[in-house]
Design a protein around this motif. Structure first.
Motif, PDB file in Angstrom:
ATOM      1  N   MET A 143       0.948  -0.914   0.120  1.00 27.56           N
ATOM      2  CA  MET A 143      -0.163   0.170   0.028  1.00 27.56           C
ATOM      3  C   MET A 143       0.963   1.301  -0.021  1.00 27.56           C
ATOM      4  SD  MET A 143      -2.856  -1.616   0.069  1.00 27.56           S
ATOM      5  CE  MET A 143      -3.953  -0.060   0.133  1.00 27.56           C
ATOM      6  N   GLN A 144       0.452   2.271  -0.567  1.00 25.54           N
ATOM      7  CA  GLN A 144       1.067   3.586  -0.758  1.00 25.54           C
ATOM      8  C   GLN A 144       1.004   4.244   0.738  1.00 25.54           C
ATOM      9  OE1 GLN A 144      -2.318   6.529  -2.403  1.00 25.54           O
ATOM     10  NE2 GLN A 144      -0.570   7.620  -1.268  1.00 25.54           N
ATOM     11  N   LEU A 145       2.087   4.840   0.988  1.00 27.42           N
ATOM     12  CA  LEU A 145       1.764   5.488   2.180  1.00 27.42           C
ATOM     13  C   LEU A 145       0.880   6.952   2.063  1.00 27.42           C
ATOM     14  CD1 LEU A 145       3.006   6.113   5.345  1.00 27.42           C
ATOM     15  CD2 LEU A 145       4.534   7.818   4.344  1.00 27.42           C
ATOM     16  N   ASP A 146      -0.074   7.066   2.865  1.00 27.65           N
ATOM     17  CA  ASP A 146      -1.183   7.998   2.874  1.00 27.65           C
ATOM     18  C   ASP A 146      -0.912   9.040   4.007  1.00 27.65           C
ATOM     19  OD1 ASP A 146      -2.084   5.930   4.376  1.00 27.65           O
ATOM     20  OD2 ASP A 146      -4.013   6.335   3.405  1.00 27.65           O
ATOM     21  N   ASP A 147      -1.662  10.265   3.830  1.00 23.09           N
ATOM     22  CA  ASP A 147      -1.718  11.168   4.991  1.00 23.09           C
ATOM     23  C   ASP A 147      -3.126  11.068   5.685  1.00 23.09           C
ATOM     24  OD1 ASP A 147      -1.789  13.255   6.827  1.00 23.09           O
ATOM     25  OD2 ASP A 147      -1.122  14.628   5.355  1.00 23.09           O
ATOM     26  N   VAL A 148      -3.187  10.234   6.760  1.00 28.45           N
ATOM     27  CA  VAL A 148      -4.419  10.054   7.073  1.00 28.45           C
ATOM     28  C   VAL A 148      -4.967  11.042   8.277  1.00 28.45           C
ATOM     29  CG1 VAL A 148      -5.866   8.045   8.285  1.00 28.45           C
ATOM     30  CG2 VAL A 148      -3.704   7.433   6.873  1.00 28.45           C
ATOM     31  N   VAL A 149      -6.013  11.423   8.321  1.00 30.33           N
ATOM     32  CA  VAL A 149      -6.648  12.266   9.193  1.00 30.33           C
ATOM     33  C   VAL A 149      -8.022  11.562   9.687  1.00 30.33           C
ATOM     34  CG1 VAL A 149      -5.654  14.474   8.666  1.00 30.33           C
ATOM     35  CG2 VAL A 149      -7.791  13.860   7.456  1.00 30.33           C
ATOM     36  N   SER A 150      -8.625  11.869  10.751  1.00 36.38           N
ATOM     37  CA  SER A 150      -9.588  11.287  11.321  1.00 36.38           C
ATOM     38  C   SER A 150     -10.820  11.846  10.505  1.00 36.38           C
ATOM     39  CB  SER A 150      -9.880  11.678  12.855  1.00 36.38           C
ATOM     40  OG  SER A 150     -11.189  11.396  13.205  1.00 36.38           O
ATOM     41  N   SER A 151     -11.699  10.757  10.045  1.00 36.28           N
ATOM     42  CA  SER A 151     -13.032  11.030   9.388  1.00 36.28           C
ATOM     43  C   SER A 151     -13.929  12.021  10.268  1.00 36.28           C
ATOM     44  CB  SER A 151     -13.597   9.856   8.960  1.00 36.28           C
ATOM     45  OG  SER A 151     -14.014   9.217  10.140  1.00 36.28           O
ATOM     46  N   LEU A 152     -13.677  12.305  11.641  1.00 36.36           N
ATOM     47  CA  LEU A 152     -14.330  13.075  12.220  1.00 36.36           C
ATOM     48  C   LEU A 152     -13.911  14.623  12.508  1.00 36.36           C
ATOM     49  CD1 LEU A 152     -15.246  10.535  15.313  1.00 36.36           C
ATOM     50  CD2 LEU A 152     -16.664  11.198  13.006  1.00 36.36           C
ATOM     51  N   THR A 153     -12.873  14.827  11.965  1.00 35.93           N
ATOM     52  CA  THR A 153     -12.117  16.273  11.989  1.00 35.93           C
ATOM     53  C   THR A 153     -13.143  17.103  11.412  1.00 35.93           C
ATOM     54  OG1 THR A 153     -10.207  17.609  11.693  1.00 35.93           O
ATOM     55  CG2 THR A 153     -10.418  15.740   9.878  1.00 35.93           C
ATOM     56  N   PRO A 154     -13.291  18.232  11.907  1.00 36.31           N
ATOM     57  CA  PRO A 154     -13.891  19.382  11.333  1.00 36.31           C
ATOM     58  C   PRO A 154     -13.232  20.365  10.368  1.00 36.31           C
ATOM     59  CG  PRO A 154     -13.531  19.976  13.479  1.00 36.31           C
ATOM     60  CD  PRO A 154     -12.927  18.608  13.435  1.00 36.31           C
ATOM     61  N   ASP A 155     -11.778  20.077  10.305  1.00 28.53           N
ATOM     62  CA  ASP A 155     -10.896  20.938   9.787  1.00 28.53           C
ATOM     63  C   ASP A 155     -10.711  20.817   8.305  1.00 28.53           C
ATOM     64  OD1 ASP A 155      -8.986  22.387   8.923  1.00 28.53           O
ATOM     65  OD2 ASP A 155      -7.629  21.883  10.621  1.00 28.53           O
ATOM     66  N   ARG A 156     -11.548  21.322   7.521  1.00 28.49           N
ATOM     67  CA  ARG A 156     -11.692  20.907   5.873  1.00 28.49           C
ATOM     68  C   ARG A 156     -10.306  21.304   5.412  1.00 28.49           C
ATOM     69  NH1 ARG A 156     -12.852  22.469   0.841  1.00 28.49           N
ATOM     70  NH2 ARG A 156     -14.235  20.983  -0.464  1.00 28.49           N
ATOM     71  N   ALA A 157      -9.739  22.231   5.682  1.00 22.94           N
ATOM     72  CA  ALA A 157      -8.365  22.646   4.997  1.00 22.94           C
ATOM     73  C   ALA A 157      -7.534  21.408   5.266  1.00 22.94           C
ATOM     74  CB  ALA A 157      -7.829  23.897   5.571  1.00 22.94           C
ATOM     75  N   ARG A 158      -7.392  20.899   6.260  1.00 26.67           N
ATOM     76  CA  ARG A 158      -6.444  19.795   6.743  1.00 26.67           C
ATOM     77  C   ARG A 158      -6.703  18.568   6.086  1.00 26.67           C
ATOM     78  NH1 ARG A 158      -3.038  16.875   6.823  1.00 26.67           N
ATOM     79  NH2 ARG A 158      -2.436  15.423   8.398  1.00 26.67           N
ATOM     80  N   VAL A 159      -8.208  18.153   5.837  1.00 27.17           N
ATOM     81  CA  VAL A 159      -8.647  17.109   5.055  1.00 27.17           C
ATOM     82  C   VAL A 159      -8.393  17.371   3.702  1.00 27.17           C
ATOM     83  CG1 VAL A 159     -10.481  15.589   4.250  1.00 27.17           C
ATOM     84  CG2 VAL A 159     -10.555  16.691   6.620  1.00 27.17           C
ATOM     85  N   GLU A 160      -8.102  18.448   3.206  1.00 23.78           N
ATOM     86  CA  GLU A 160      -7.836  18.819   1.501  1.00 23.78           C
ATOM     87  C   GLU A 160      -6.238  18.743   1.765  1.00 23.78           C
ATOM     88  OE1 GLU A 160      -8.935  22.786   0.373  1.00 23.78           O
ATOM     89  OE2 GLU A 160      -8.392  22.330  -1.797  1.00 23.78           O
ATOM     90  N   GLU A 161      -5.600  19.210   2.616  1.00 17.04           N
ATOM     91  CA  GLU A 161      -4.232  19.181   2.620  1.00 17.04           C
ATOM     92  C   GLU A 161      -3.710  17.626   2.253  1.00 17.04           C
ATOM     93  OE1 GLU A 161      -0.483  20.876   5.205  1.00 17.04           O
ATOM     94  OE2 GLU A 161      -1.978  19.467   6.322  1.00 17.04           O
ATOM     95  N   ALA A 162      -4.343  16.746   3.470  1.00 18.00           N
ATOM     96  CA  ALA A 162      -3.881  15.483   3.386  1.00 18.00           C
ATOM     97  C   ALA A 162      -4.533  14.857   2.120  1.00 18.00           C
ATOM     98  CB  ALA A 162      -4.903  14.757   4.553  1.00 18.00           C
ATOM     99  N   MET A 163      -5.348  15.190   1.305  1.00 16.28           N
ATOM    100  CA  MET A 163      -5.715  14.393   0.552  1.00 16.28           C
ATOM    101  C   MET A 163      -4.711  14.642  -0.948  1.00 16.28           C
ATOM    102  SD  MET A 163      -7.247  15.312  -2.830  1.00 16.28           S
ATOM    103  CE  MET A 163      -8.333  16.790  -2.709  1.00 16.28           C
ATOM    104  N   GLU A 164      -4.383  16.184  -0.890  1.00 12.64           N
ATOM    105  CA  GLU A 164      -3.707  16.474  -2.116  1.00 12.64           C
ATOM    106  C   GLU A 164      -2.137  15.784  -1.735  1.00 12.64           C
ATOM    107  OE1 GLU A 164      -4.243  17.793  -4.736  1.00 12.64           O
ATOM    108  OE2 GLU A 164      -5.855  18.752  -4.555  1.00 12.64           O
ATOM    109  N   ARG A 165      -1.777  15.895  -0.360  1.00 10.70           N
ATOM    110  CA  ARG A 165      -0.264  15.308  -0.123  1.00 10.70           C
ATOM    111  C   ARG A 165      -0.423  13.755  -0.500  1.00 10.70           C
ATOM    112  NH1 ARG A 165       0.986  17.031   5.114  1.00 10.70           N
ATOM    113  NH2 ARG A 165       1.846  18.648   4.169  1.00 10.70           N
ATOM    114  N   THR A 166      -1.511  13.087  -0.220  1.00  9.73           N
ATOM    115  CA  THR A 166      -1.651  11.655  -0.460  1.00  9.73           C
ATOM    116  C   THR A 166      -1.335  11.472  -2.092  1.00  9.73           C
ATOM    117  OG1 THR A 166      -2.931  11.292   1.501  1.00  9.73           O
ATOM    118  CG2 THR A 166      -3.283   9.507  -0.398  1.00  9.73           C
ATOM    119  N   VAL A 167      -1.861  12.107  -2.843  1.00  4.25           N
ATOM    120  CA  VAL A 167      -1.737  12.034  -4.229  1.00  4.25           C
ATOM    121  C   VAL A 167      -0.256  12.404  -4.473  1.00  4.25           C
ATOM    122  CG1 VAL A 167      -2.188  12.888  -6.537  1.00  4.25           C
ATOM    123  CG2 VAL A 167      -4.004  12.897  -4.778  1.00  4.25           C
ATOM    124  N   ARG A 168       0.416  13.278  -4.049  1.00  4.28           N
ATOM    125  CA  ARG A 168       1.944  13.378  -4.278  1.00  4.28           C
ATOM    126  C   ARG A 168       2.618  12.194  -3.662  1.00  4.28           C
ATOM    127  NH1 ARG A 168       0.038  18.767  -2.523  1.00  4.28           N
ATOM    128  NH2 ARG A 168       1.260  18.655  -0.402  1.00  4.28           N
TER     129      ARG A 168
END
Ligand code: ZN
Length: 411
Positions: A143-168
């Motif tokens: 499996m690729q290394l991914d940037d995992v954040v809790s599904s309950l986090t209210p911080d959309r900017a952090r979720v977005e950052e983690a998603m883009e970083r996961t692609v990189r």
């Protein structure tokens, strides 16, 4: 490289049956993968696991990297030889455990920085390092290394950052894997992130699908973290609709029977969870009528097996509920007996789904399962909604009520 052949599709739902051929044999999908954290399913030998018909298990990279470590694993000739497991093996990236087990993990663009549990020294797990460790372990699927954040986090900017970083990070994993010479035997899966946000998921899906030719399969990550089930299934459904037909789809961290069948109906092929084996050690046996808590006093004089229709050695050789009630949580043999039963239950559940998809009777299989499992307590509303979305109405011709929430069924 993995060979993935679609054999049949359900005419009503999005369920499918396929044959995945890896370096250690064939695994029929959909399948449930038991988790062998320390290169062993707790309480069982690899030979016992194989004798139950299991053809694909999961090992945790984080744990194997700490102990015995890649040096020992490389000397042994990889984790298959180290543990005496001759069938297929999937390793996770180590990232999820790092985040969930270590309080001091910091995510940077370079990788995950954490304190070594041995020396306390700052240690970095980069995407390249994760792939290198998984190469030493030798899993058939990595499996690729991914940037995992809790599904309950209210911080959309952090979720977005983690998603883009996961692609990189996927691109870095692909580059490292491409250079390794391991591509013939080890197959890299990408992980779709984006939290519970449909738009972020879409952007992630688009970018990951663009890299389709570089990966052998796709996982749906960042779920099963305590989010509402009604959101969970919508995210799964969105992902399975957009992921390519000709790659396996792996939903990470799900193991309840109802979750598995709903995900299969939505088009998922693989799943893993510690739940069936962990709950066994606490005396919960899984059956088609619902979970049975063997610790309850009412089983002290119940001399029948856990399930008279179960083919597992525990049930077939006549171990009684009364005996299990007597020794569960006290004798390791009881944990072993119930673990064997629960792994068999998961295999029967998924094997039954495969047979039904091949025979064109999957909608009926779903209706029968849900009526038997939830008939006395009511159908969880989210299951009704999810299955309706793929053309199966559990309520049609049924007088079973619908209940809100997870509907998790415990005696
Ligand atoms: Zn059994």
């Amino acid at each position: 490289m993995a060979q993935f052949e679609l054999l049949a599709r359900c005419h009503t739902t999005r369920a499918r049956v396929s044959r995945l051929t890896l370096a250690h044999g064939i695994t029929m999908l959909p399948t449930f993968m038991p988790v062998a954290t320390q290169a062993a399913i707790k309480g069982l030998t690899p030979q016992q696991v194989e004798s139950l018909g299991v053809t694909l298990i999961l090992n945790n990279t984080y744990h194997l990297n700490l102990r015995p470590g890649t040096k020992v694993l490389s000397e042994a000739g990889g984790a298959h030889k180290f543990q005496g497991w001759n069938r297929n093996l999937l390793t996770d990236s180590g990232g999820f455990q790092l985040v969930s087990l270590s309080k001091f993990t910091t995510i940077t663009e370079e990788g995950a920085l954490f304190a070594s549990p041995f020396t306390g020294e700052p240690t970095m797990l980069t995407p390249e390092e994760s792939i290198a460790i998984q190469h030493a372990i030798g899993g058939d699927i990595i499996m690729q290394l991914d940037d995992v954040v809790s599904s309950l986090t209210p911080d959309r900017a952090r979720v977005e950052e983690a998603m883009e970083r996961t692609v990189r990070w996927l691109d870095r994993c692909i580059a490292h894997h491409d250079l390794s010479g391991k591509k013939d035997t080890q197959n890299l899966f990408a992980i779709v992130q984006g939290g519970l946000d449909l738009e972020l998921r879409d952007r992630c899906l688009m970018q990951m699908v663009e890299r389709k030719d570089k990966v052998a399969g796709f996982a749906i990550g960042g779920l099963s973290g305590g989010e509402e089930k009604d959101i969970f299934w919508r995210i799964i459904s969105q992902c399975t609709q957009k992921l390519p037909e000709d790659r396996p789809r792996y939903s990470m961290g799900i193991g309840f029977a109802e979750d598995l069948l709903v995900c299969v109906a939505l088009g998922v092929d693989m799943a893993d969870c510690v739940f069936p084996t962990r709950t066994a050690r606490f005396g919960i046996a899984l059956t088609f009528q619902g979970p049975v808590n063997l610790r309850l006093a009412k089983y002290a004089k119940d001399f029948g097996p856990i399930d008279p229709n179960c083919p597992c050695p525990t049930c077939a050789e006549g171990t009684s509920r009364a005996m299990l009630n007597h020794v569960i949580t006290r004798e390791t043999s009881a944990a072993q007996a119930v673990t064997i039963h629960n792994i068999t239950f998961q295999a029967q559940l998924m094997g039954g789904a495969r047979d039904a998809i091949l025979n064109g009777t999957f909608p009926n299989y779903l209706r029968t399962f849900f009526a038997n499992y939830f008939g006395d307590v009511g159908y969880p509303e989210w299951c009704v909604n999810a299955l309706r979305s793929v053309g199966v109405d559990l309520l049609e011709g049924s007088d079973i009520k619908v209940v809100p929430g997870t509907g998790a069924k415990w005696e």
